[in-house]
Design an enzyme around this catalytic site. Sequence first.
Site, mmCIF file in Angstrom:
data_model
loop_
_atom_site.group_PDB
_atom_site.id
_atom_site.type_symbol
_atom_site.label_atom_id
_atom_site.label_comp_id
_atom_site.label_asym_id
_atom_site.label_seq_id
_atom_site.Cartn_x
_atom_site.Cartn_y
_atom_site.Cartn_z
ATOM 1 N N LYS A 67 0.814 -1.227 0.000
ATOM 2 C CA LYS A 67 0.000 0.000 0.000
ATOM 3 C C LYS A 67 0.847 1.276 0.000
ATOM 4 O O LYS A 67 0.444 2.288 -0.566
ATOM 5 C CB LYS A 67 -0.971 -0.001 1.179
ATOM 6 C CG LYS A 67 -2.092 -1.029 1.007
ATOM 7 C CD LYS A 67 -3.112 -0.914 2.114
ATOM 8 C CE LYS A 67 -4.161 -2.005 1.979
ATOM 9 N NZ LYS A 67 -5.187 -1.929 3.025
ATOM 10 N N ASP A 103 -9.965 2.619 2.083
ATOM 11 C CA ASP A 103 -10.049 1.922 3.381
ATOM 12 C C ASP A 103 -10.781 2.774 4.418
ATOM 13 O O ASP A 103 -11.586 2.265 5.206
ATOM 14 C CB ASP A 103 -8.644 1.591 3.909
ATOM 15 C CG ASP A 103 -8.044 0.366 3.231
ATOM 16 O OD1 ASP A 103 -8.821 -0.508 2.785
ATOM 17 O OD2 ASP A 103 -6.803 0.278 3.151
ATOM 18 N N ALA A 128 -3.293 -0.181 8.506
ATOM 19 C CA ALA A 128 -4.750 -0.163 8.687
ATOM 20 C C ALA A 128 -5.137 0.882 9.723
ATOM 21 O O ALA A 128 -6.102 1.631 9.542
ATOM 22 C CB ALA A 128 -5.239 -1.547 9.111
HETATM 23 P P1 NAP Z 1 0.778 -3.828 9.806
HETATM 24 O O1 NAP Z 1 1.054 -2.525 9.146
HETATM 25 O O2 NAP Z 1 1.739 -4.955 9.703
HETATM 26 O O3 NAP Z 1 0.527 -3.510 11.382
HETATM 27 C C1 NAP Z 1 0.337 -4.558 12.311
HETATM 28 C C2 NAP Z 1 -0.105 -3.974 13.646
HETATM 29 O O4 NAP Z 1 -0.444 -5.067 14.525
HETATM 30 C C3 NAP Z 1 0.972 -3.167 14.358
HETATM 31 O O5 NAP Z 1 0.343 -2.102 15.073
HETATM 32 C C4 NAP Z 1 1.557 -4.194 15.326
HETATM 33 O O6 NAP Z 1 2.154 -3.624 16.470
HETATM 34 C C5 NAP Z 1 0.312 -4.949 15.710
HETATM 35 N N1 NAP Z 1 0.595 -6.295 16.236
HETATM 36 C C6 NAP Z 1 1.052 -7.359 15.535
HETATM 37 N N2 NAP Z 1 1.166 -8.436 16.350
HETATM 38 C C7 NAP Z 1 0.772 -8.016 17.587
HETATM 39 C C8 NAP Z 1 0.665 -8.666 18.848
HETATM 40 N N3 NAP Z 1 0.978 -9.955 19.018
HETATM 41 N N4 NAP Z 1 0.206 -7.951 19.902
HETATM 42 C C9 NAP Z 1 -0.127 -6.653 19.761
HETATM 43 N N5 NAP Z 1 -0.040 -5.977 18.592
HETATM 44 C C10 NAP Z 1 0.403 -6.658 17.521
HETATM 45 O O7 NAP Z 1 -0.621 -4.427 9.289
HETATM 46 P P2 NAP Z 1 -1.885 -3.604 8.726
HETATM 47 O O8 NAP Z 1 -1.748 -3.436 7.263
HETATM 48 O O9 NAP Z 1 -2.074 -2.417 9.577
HETATM 49 O O10 NAP Z 1 -3.066 -4.651 8.958
HETATM 50 C C11 NAP Z 1 -3.522 -4.997 10.259
HETATM 51 C C12 NAP Z 1 -4.679 -5.989 10.139
HETATM 52 O O11 NAP Z 1 -5.828 -5.362 9.566
HETATM 53 C C13 NAP Z 1 -4.362 -7.203 9.236
HETATM 54 O O12 NAP Z 1 -4.877 -8.358 9.853
HETATM 55 C C14 NAP Z 1 -5.124 -6.899 7.965
HETATM 56 O O13 NAP Z 1 -5.522 -8.071 7.291
HETATM 57 C C15 NAP Z 1 -6.334 -6.168 8.513
HETATM 58 N N6 NAP Z 1 -6.943 -5.268 7.512
HETATM 59 C C16 NAP Z 1 -8.248 -5.446 7.207
HETATM 60 C C17 NAP Z 1 -8.863 -4.598 6.309
HETATM 61 C C18 NAP Z 1 -10.304 -4.813 5.998
HETATM 62 O O14 NAP Z 1 -10.790 -4.255 5.008
HETATM 63 N N7 NAP Z 1 -11.023 -5.591 6.775
HETATM 64 C C19 NAP Z 1 -8.164 -3.556 5.695
HETATM 65 C C20 NAP Z 1 -6.816 -3.378 6.041
HETATM 66 C C21 NAP Z 1 -6.224 -4.257 6.948
HETATM 67 P P3 NAP Z 1 3.730 -3.220 16.485
HETATM 68 O O15 NAP Z 1 3.795 -1.847 15.884
HETATM 69 O O16 NAP Z 1 4.059 -3.244 17.935
HETATM 70 O O17 NAP Z 1 4.458 -4.271 15.693
#
Ligand code: NAP
Length: 263
Positions: A67, A103, A128
């Site tokens: 993204k 989004d 996200a």
């Molecule tokens: P990302 O940029 O990789 O960010 C991941 C986030 O999760 C970070 O804040 C990370 O914290 C946190 N995290 C990961 N493991 C953790 C744990 N064990 N305990 C606490 N926090 C944890 O990912 P993203 O793109 O933001 O996506 C996040 C989620 O949203 C994904 O599952 C994605 O599939 C979903 N999503 C859904 C939609 C939808 O349309 N439904 C759209 C976008 C994304 P740290 O900073 O501490 O690593």
Amino acid sequence: MRRLAVLGFPIEFSRSPAIHNTAFAALGMEGEWSYEAIEVPPDRFAERVRAMQGEGFVGANVTVPHKGAALLVSDRRSGVAREIGAANTLIFEDDEIRAENTDARGLMEALPESPAGRRALVLGAGGAARAVVWALTREGAEVSVWNRTGDRAAQLCAELGGEAVSDPAAGDYELIVNSTSVGLRGEDPFDELPLSRDWFGFSQTVVDLVYGHGDSKLLGVAGEAGATVVDGLEVLVRQGAASFRIWTGVDPPLDVMRDAARA
Ligand code: NAP
């Protein structure tokens, strides 16, 4: 044929081709429009996107981990995409690549009511969460952001608004959005996130953006306590619907898209 695709790495589990192709079929557009999934590693992303217009593609969705790169490869960016710092939708037109982010709109359209004036807790500070915080602050919610790595929450709030918190207080929030990836691999949100099972009640809305690993444990507990729940597939359908409108100029059939996402 006007081609569309979703680009990601990996991409095999994406629901987007089913969502869009089912909508095209329902509207009798399947002879003119098609949507496919393309797996592309990060080091090939820009080259792949630049070749698409020559192959008959008129647009694309972009998902993890591309993204940010989608914004960089574009010639023109919407204000929303620029401020969030990410694009999930590309439009190929007149030898130009335009970047948009649906989004934030997808989340807003999935919420049962306006978050204006409501206390909201956003969990996470990744891509996200940026879209969520952007949308909620612009709509006038009072936003707190918690992240496992606290510095990232502080940085996000400095850029987009909201207040970083390290210890969210019980019962303070009318809207809670899980925008971490906790739950994606079956993790227990009550082990990994600063949430307690007795936090939830009738006056709350709880959103879990994570989908694809069965029913959300977070939404199960919140729903049983009487909260209104919104799952990640609903948000996915809504952002997809917004992209569909941009590319085709046609109002998409939401119920058909929902059924396809959940099939
Ligand atoms: P990302 O940029 O990789 O960010 C991941 C986030 O999760 C970070 O804040 C990370 O914290 C946190 N995290 C990961 N493991 C953790 C744990 N064990 N305990 C606490 N926090 C944890 O990912 P993203 O793109 O933001 O996506 C996040 C989620 O949203 C994904 O599952 C994605 O599939 C979903 N999503 C859904 C939609 C939808 O349309 N439904 C759209 C976008 C994304 P740290 O900073 O501490 O690593």
